[in-house]
Structures are given as structure tokens and as C-alpha cells.
Design an enzyme around this catalytic site. Structure first.
Site, mmCIF file in Angstrom:
data_model
loop_
_atom_site.group_PDB
_atom_site.id
_atom_site.type_symbol
_atom_site.label_atom_id
_atom_site.label_comp_id
_atom_site.label_asym_id
_atom_site.label_seq_id
_atom_site.Cartn_x
_atom_site.Cartn_y
_atom_site.Cartn_z
ATOM 1 N N ASP A 56 0.700 -1.077 0.145
ATOM 2 C CA ASP A 56 0.071 -0.106 0.129
ATOM 3 C C ASP A 56 0.761 1.238 0.095
ATOM 4 O OD1 ASP A 56 -2.373 -1.704 0.158
ATOM 5 O OD2 ASP A 56 -2.023 -1.545 2.197
ATOM 6 N N GLU A 57 2.058 1.203 -0.905
ATOM 7 C CA GLU A 57 2.934 2.426 -0.717
ATOM 8 C C GLU A 57 2.497 3.444 -1.584
ATOM 9 O OE1 GLU A 57 3.845 -0.821 -1.051
ATOM 10 O OE2 GLU A 57 5.501 -1.363 0.371
ATOM 11 N N LYS A 71 1.983 2.175 -5.029
ATOM 12 C CA LYS A 71 2.487 1.615 -6.220
ATOM 13 C C LYS A 71 1.539 2.022 -7.380
ATOM 14 C CE LYS A 71 2.467 -2.144 -4.290
ATOM 15 N NZ LYS A 71 2.227 -1.924 -3.084
ATOM 16 N N GLY A 94 -4.486 -4.251 -3.576
ATOM 17 C CA GLY A 94 -5.438 -3.264 -3.929
ATOM 18 C C GLY A 94 -4.795 -1.993 -4.117
ATOM 19 N N HIS A 95 -4.720 -1.566 -5.635
ATOM 20 C CA HIS A 95 -3.953 -0.579 -6.128
ATOM 21 C C HIS A 95 -4.964 0.720 -6.421
ATOM 22 C CE1 HIS A 95 -0.578 -3.446 -7.298
ATOM 23 N NE2 HIS A 95 -0.719 -3.262 -5.911
ATOM 24 N N GLN A 141 2.045 -6.032 -3.349
ATOM 25 C CA GLN A 141 2.418 -6.319 -1.974
ATOM 26 C C GLN A 141 3.855 -5.540 -1.870
ATOM 27 O OE1 GLN A 141 1.671 -9.692 -3.569
ATOM 28 N NE2 GLN A 141 -0.474 -8.565 -2.871
ATOM 29 N N THR A 164 -7.694 -1.165 1.397
ATOM 30 C CA THR A 164 -8.353 -1.201 0.038
ATOM 31 C C THR A 164 -9.114 -2.506 -0.176
ATOM 32 O OG1 THR A 164 -6.523 -0.096 -0.873
ATOM 33 C CG2 THR A 164 -8.243 -0.809 -2.373
HETATM 34 P P1 GDP Z 1 -0.778 0.361 -3.763
HETATM 35 O O1 GDP Z 1 -1.507 -0.963 -3.448
HETATM 36 O O2 GDP Z 1 0.693 0.433 -3.169
HETATM 37 O O3 GDP Z 1 -1.053 0.759 -4.882
HETATM 38 O O4 GDP Z 1 -1.419 1.401 -2.675
HETATM 39 P P2 GDP Z 1 -3.049 1.661 -2.284
HETATM 40 O O5 GDP Z 1 -3.838 2.074 -3.225
HETATM 41 O O6 GDP Z 1 -3.612 0.284 -1.609
HETATM 42 O O7 GDP Z 1 -2.775 2.519 -1.074
HETATM 43 C C1 GDP Z 1 -2.333 3.967 -1.226
HETATM 44 C C2 GDP Z 1 -3.540 4.926 -0.884
HETATM 45 O O8 GDP Z 1 -3.060 6.138 -0.602
HETATM 46 C C3 GDP Z 1 -4.755 5.084 -1.790
HETATM 47 O O9 GDP Z 1 -5.996 5.343 -1.151
HETATM 48 C C4 GDP Z 1 -4.403 6.258 -2.707
HETATM 49 O O10 GDP Z 1 -5.300 6.883 -3.430
HETATM 50 C C5 GDP Z 1 -3.787 7.131 -1.674
HETATM 51 N N1 GDP Z 1 -2.536 8.198 -1.993
HETATM 52 C C6 GDP Z 1 -1.686 7.628 -3.064
HETATM 53 N N2 GDP Z 1 -0.662 8.806 -2.890
HETATM 54 C C7 GDP Z 1 -1.107 9.506 -2.247
HETATM 55 C C8 GDP Z 1 -0.522 10.804 -1.518
HETATM 56 O O11 GDP Z 1 0.453 11.341 -2.125
HETATM 57 N N3 GDP Z 1 -1.047 11.425 -0.573
HETATM 58 C C9 GDP Z 1 -2.501 10.995 -0.039
HETATM 59 N N4 GDP Z 1 -3.022 11.748 0.860
HETATM 60 N N5 GDP Z 1 -2.846 10.132 -0.486
HETATM 61 C C10 GDP Z 1 -2.263 9.262 -1.349
HETATM 62 P P1 IMO Z 2 -0.934 -4.178 -2.079
HETATM 63 O O1 IMO Z 2 -0.257 -4.580 -3.546
HETATM 64 C C1 IMO Z 2 -0.789 -4.588 2.041
HETATM 65 C C2 IMO Z 2 -0.660 -8.669 3.528
HETATM 66 C C3 IMO Z 2 -1.869 -9.341 4.327
HETATM 67 C C4 IMO Z 2 -1.244 -10.336 5.082
HETATM 68 C C5 IMO Z 2 0.112 -10.837 4.613
HETATM 69 C C6 IMO Z 2 -0.434 -12.180 3.724
HETATM 70 O O2 IMO Z 2 -2.134 -3.536 -2.157
HETATM 71 O O3 IMO Z 2 0.345 -3.450 -1.674
HETATM 72 P P2 IMO Z 2 -1.921 -13.036 1.920
HETATM 73 O O4 IMO Z 2 -3.539 -12.724 1.761
HETATM 74 O O5 IMO Z 2 -1.089 -12.524 0.801
HETATM 75 O O6 IMO Z 2 -1.601 -14.233 2.115
HETATM 76 O O7 IMO Z 2 -1.897 -11.993 3.349
HETATM 77 O O8 IMO Z 2 0.329 -9.905 3.397
HETATM 78 N N1 IMO Z 2 -0.932 -8.157 2.290
HETATM 79 C C7 IMO Z 2 -0.800 -7.032 1.872
HETATM 80 N N2 IMO Z 2 -0.816 -5.814 2.671
HETATM 81 N N3 IMO Z 2 -1.004 -4.495 0.757
HETATM 82 C C8 IMO Z 2 -1.122 -5.609 0.041
HETATM 83 O O9 IMO Z 2 -1.188 -5.476 -1.513
HETATM 84 C C9 IMO Z 2 -1.031 -7.036 0.465
HETATM 85 N N4 IMO Z 2 -1.292 -7.918 0.032
HETATM 86 C C10 IMO Z 2 -1.145 -9.030 1.239
HETATM 87 O O10 IMO Z 2 -2.608 -8.183 5.033
HETATM 88 O O11 IMO Z 2 -0.464 -9.323 6.416
HETATM 89 MG MG MG Z 3 -2.895 -1.558 -2.036
#
Ligand code: GDP
Ligand code: IMO
Ligand code: MG
Length: 438
Positions: A13-14, A16, A40-41, A238, A313
Site C-alpha cells: 500500500d505504498e 504503487k 488493492g491498487h 504487496q 483497500t
Molecule cells: P498500492 O497498493 O501500493 O497501490 O497502494 P494503495 O492504493 O493500496 O494505497 C495507497 C492509498 O493512498 C490510496 O488510497 C491512494 O489513493 C492514496 N494515495 C496515494 N498517493 C497519495 C498521496 O501522495 N497522498 C495521499 N494523501 N494519498 C495518497
Molecule cells: P498491495 O499490492 C498490504 C498482507 C496481508 C497479510 C499478508 C499475507 O495493495 O500493496 P495474503 O493474503 O497475501 O496471504 O496475506 O500480506 N498483504 C498486503 N498488505 N498490501 C497488499 O497488497 C497486501 N497483500 C497482502 O494483510 O498481512
Molecule cells: Mg494496496
């Protein structure tokens, strides 16, 4: 033509998805190569929010090729749901006209028994008094386990051979019914409702009618794409600290989610990669179990969670929040040979009087910057912080590096320096436009 890899350097959830979206225009192909619908992206542009799980973020860009490569574990029902949802948000077909979607015929399929195993194993761990891994319960681990075990695995390409597929599902289903039946009975968890092989085979062959046209040998496609000078953007799922080999085992996912996974997951050799972009949040989060050295179980953690909207997400779970763990992120950056850095969610730290970076761990009375290989040691480690002055300004409207408050720039430069990488992008909000190119 350049190939770029976008990976997370923390626990997922960085942001990406956001940076893949930002970089897609500079590439011909976007390739997702690991994980499944545990990911979840989020992509935000033109006032619309897209939550993607299996579809590469490039699928939203007309004229690109989106690849779901071999290392992905595929739940076909989840993928079709996601395509339907994306069509509603896009207001048109997904993939859009002119966009190609290719799915690896080598990708392993997730079946309902994988979800049942995921739940049963997590419950068993809990019953045994151990901390749960806290999986997303999407059957990811059990599917990868079957892939490594080989004997009870079914691949996407099998969907194109209906007779063989039916036979295979019947064999595997019979075994899984025995396995899950025995697990349920021995745990005293009531009656187990066996899976119906025919019903599952029918349902999956129904999915294949829609997915069949996309199934292909993506490795051959990607290698030809590289040879013909096309540029590829690799979208990790991840984060590096969830890598099965190099992460915080056993609190990890079941694939190589650091940069180490690009080659096995896609089939494209690393020598074709020009840039390994590591994405970090300006702080740390983690969902699920496992040690988390900089976790803040106090008002500051709550404040980060609220400001950053840190709720999963995929599962909606509140994410655990803490200060930036530079020991973990530096380890991840070195592990994957990261040569460019994106720092996201900087705006979440706006208004903090001071901000902290964990630059070392204290473990067994010693100070170390090496990341411990054992979860027990990690659980014992305490953070050694460098405290920096915060900034009161709102950064969400900043569009150039110079627009950022001086203290925010110092913070970013400190992060980049500790990680030994070059700062390339800063995120100051979820929208595509809220991206600063340094
Ligand atoms: P991913 O799994 O690495 O693609 O990241 P996620 O989408 O799961 O989580 C990132 C969350 O932060 C999402 O809700 C994005 O819409 C939000 N987001 C992304 N970049 C920024 C930012 O620079 N600032 C803020 N406030 N939110 C952001
Ligand atoms: P994105 O791509 C954050 C975590 C789960 C759990 C561990 C193992 O959005 O960054 P799994 O279902 O893969 O066997 O769960 O990994 N996990 C994530 N945490 N972002 C994700 O994906 C994740 N995918 C798995 O919460 O701790
Ligand atoms: Mg995510």
C-alpha cells in the site's frame, strides 16, 4: 527502450498503483507479475477513483498492452467482477478499445477450496495460540502452496482444454474434500460441506468463455516485446517486507514481492531493467500480523491513520501506522537494487510539529542498522529515532519541488540519503496531478 520496475519498499500500500499510472504514458506495456486479488491498487484522475486488484493499472490507458503474467495467482471470478466494476467506473469497455489485455496461460488458478484452506489455517493458528498471519483470506497462500507442491495445481491454460480441465478438477476436488473434511472434523468445527466438482468445473468453464480470448503465453509476448524495442513497466503487488524469502517471515505473503520477483514472475531477465523505482510512504503502515518496530499505538498513530485514510483497500481493515522505518526500507532498497525513489503521502505529515525517522534498531543492548532475519528478533527490536522539525504548511497544492516547505524537503532528502537512493517523485495527494517530479 527502457524497462522500469515499480516496487513497494514497506509492507504494501505504498501507492504503487498511483506511480504505475503516472509512468504508464512513458511505456508500451504494463505488466503485473505476482500476487493475486490480495492487492488493492488505487488510481485517481479526472475526479474518478479506480480500485484495481488484478488488472494492471495500465489497463486504464488506451493504446497500451496490459499483461497479467505467469507469477500471478488468478481467481477468475474476482477478475471478471473487477472488469465489470472498472467498466462501470470507466463508462466504457475494459480493456478500452485499442488496449490489449493478455493473461498468462501459465498463471495458477485459485479455487474455492483455496479460500476455505486459507480460513481454516488462519483459524488453526489462532486456536493454537499463535498470532495469525492476518491474510486477506483470498486463497493466495494455499494456491501458491499447490503451485510449489505441483500435485494439486491447475493452471489457466488448462481452462482451454475442457475435458482435461473437468478431469483435473474432479481429481483435485476429491482430494480437497478429504483434506478439508478431515481438518474440520479433527478441529471439532462442525460439518464440512464438500465442494461439488461438476458445479465448479461448469462455473470455471463459463468464466473461460470470457477470459479465453485473453489467455496466451505472456512470457513469449514479453520477450518478443523486449526484442522489438518496446518498453515495459512492471507493476509489483504487496511490498518488499512481505516477500516470502526476504520479508518478515512468516508474516509475509507467498511470493517474491520485492524486486527479486520480477524475473521469475514475468520471465523477463533483469538485465533488461533500466530503473528499479522503490515506492515508500512518508511513514510506515502494515495490515495483518507480525512485528512492526515503529508502530504507534497512540494518538500520533491515530492521527496518521485518519489523515492518511489508512484502511485496507481489499479488506477494509484499519492499517497499523508508525513512523518511517528506514532500517526496513533501506534493507528493501538494497535487496532490490533500487536506484530511484518515490515518496508518497507526504501531505499526511503536514501539521506535525516534529517528524521521526527510525535510523537504527536497538537489539540485545546493541545498536544495529542491519535488518534482523528472525521475526523474534524483530519483535524485540526497539527504534532509534532521528527527530526532524515538521512543517505547518499544506503541501497538497505543491506541484514543484521548490514549492515544498523547507522542512519537508529536508525530511525527504534525509529519507533518500538513509536509503542510498535518488529521490525522483513525491506524492502530495491521491490524484495523478498531485505528483512532484524532482
Ligand atoms: P498500492 O497498493 O501500493 O497501490 O497502494 P494503495 O492504493 O493500496 O494505497 C495507497 C492509498 O493512498 C490510496 O488510497 C491512494 O489513493 C492514496 N494515495 C496515494 N498517493 C497519495 C498521496 O501522495 N497522498 C495521499 N494523501 N494519498 C495518497
Ligand atoms: P498491495 O499490492 C498490504 C498482507 C496481508 C497479510 C499478508 C499475507 O495493495 O500493496 P495474503 O493474503 O497475501 O496471504 O496475506 O500480506 N498483504 C498486503 N498488505 N498490501 C497488499 O497488497 C497486501 N497483500 C497482502 O494483510 O498481512
Ligand atoms: Mg494496496
Amino acid at each position: 527502450m527502457p524497462a522500469t520496475s515499480v516496487i513497494g519498499l514497506q509492507w504494501g500500500d505504498e501507492a504503487k498503483g498511483k506511480f504505475v499510472d503516472v509512468l504508464t504514458d512513458q511505456h508500451d506495456v504494463v505488466c503485473r507479475y505476482l500476487g493475486g486479488n490480495n492487492a488493492g491498487h488505487t488510481v485517481v484522475f479526472d475526479g474518478k477513483t479506480f480500485k484495481l486488484s488484478l488488472l494492471p493499472a495500465g489497463v486504464l490507458h488506451p493504446g497500451k498492452t496490459a499483461v497479467i503474467a505467469t507469477g500471478v495467482v488468478l481467481d477468475p471470478a474476482a477478475l471478471l467482477n473487477e472488469m465489470d466494476r472498472a467498466e462501470q467506473s470507466m463508462g466504457g469497455p475494459v480493456p478500452p478499445e485499442g488496449t490489449e489485455l493478455l493473461i498468462s496461460d501459465r498463471a495458477h488458478l485459485i479455487f474455492p477450496w483455496h479460500l476455505a484452506e486459507d480460513a481454516a489455517l488462519e483459524t488453526d493458528r489462532g486456536d493454537a495460540g499463535q498470532q495469525k498471519i492476518g491474510t486477506t483470506l483470498r486463497g493466495i497462500g494455499p494456491c501458491y502452496r499447490d503451485k510449489a507442491g505441483r500435485t494439486h495445481a491447475v493452471r489457466a491454460g488448462d481452462l482451454l482444454r475442457p475435458d482435461r480441465f473437468r478431469r483435473r478438477v474432479a481429481e483435485v476436488c476429491a482430494f480437497k474434500n478429504r483434506l478439508l473434511g478431515a481438518m474440520t472434523a479433527s478441529a471439532g468445527k462442525g460439518d464440512f460441506e464438500p465442494f461439488d466438482a461438476d458445479e465448479i468445473a461448469d462455473r470455471y468453464l463459463g468464466f473461460a468463455e470470457r477470459l479465453g480470448p485473453y489467455l496466451t503465453d505472456t512470457t513469449a509476448y514479453l520477450l518478443n516485446a523486449v526484442d522489438s524495442g518496446k518498453s515495459i513497466l512492471f507493476e509489483a503487488a504487496q511490498g518488499s517486507m512481505l516477500d516470502i524469502d526476504h520479508g518478515t517471515f512468516p508474516y509475509v505473503t507467498s511470493s517474491n514481492s520485492s524486486g527479486c520477483g520480477v524475473h521469475p514472475g514475468s520471465g523477463v531477465p533483469e538485465r533488461h531493467l533500466d530503473t528499479m523505482l522503490g515506492v515508500v510512504k512518508a511513514y510506515s503502515t502494515r495490515v495483518g500480523g507480525g512485528p512492526f518496530v515503529t508502530e504507534l499505538e497512540d494518538e500520533t498513530g491515530d492521527r496518521i491513520r485518519t489523515r492518511g485514510n489508512e484502511f485496507g483497500t481489499v479488506t477494509g481493515r484499519p492499517r497499523r501506522c508508525g513512523w518511517f522505518d528506514a532500517v526496513a526500507a533501506r534493507y528493501a532498497a538494497r535487496l532490490s537494487g533500487v536506484d530511484a525513489l518515490a515518496v508518497s503521502l507526504l501531505d499526511v505529515l503536514d501539521g506535525f510539529e516534529e517528524v521521526k525517522i527510525c535510523e537504527a534498531y536497538e537489539l540485545n543492548g546493541q545498536r544495529t542498522t542491519d535488518f534482523p532475519s528472525h521475526a523474534d528478533d524483530l519483535a524485540e527490536a526497539t527504534p532509534v529515532y532521528r527527530t526532524l522539525p515538521g512543517w505547518s504548511e499544506d503541501t497538497t497544492g505543491c506541484r514543484t519541488y521548490a514549492d515544498l516547505p523547507a522542512n519537508a524537503r529536508t525530511y525527504l532528502e534525509t529519507v533518500a540519503e538513509v536509503l542510498g537512493t535518488e529521490l525522483k517523485y513525491v506524492g502530495v495527494g491521491p490524484d495523478r496531478a498531485q505528483t512532484i517530479r524532482v
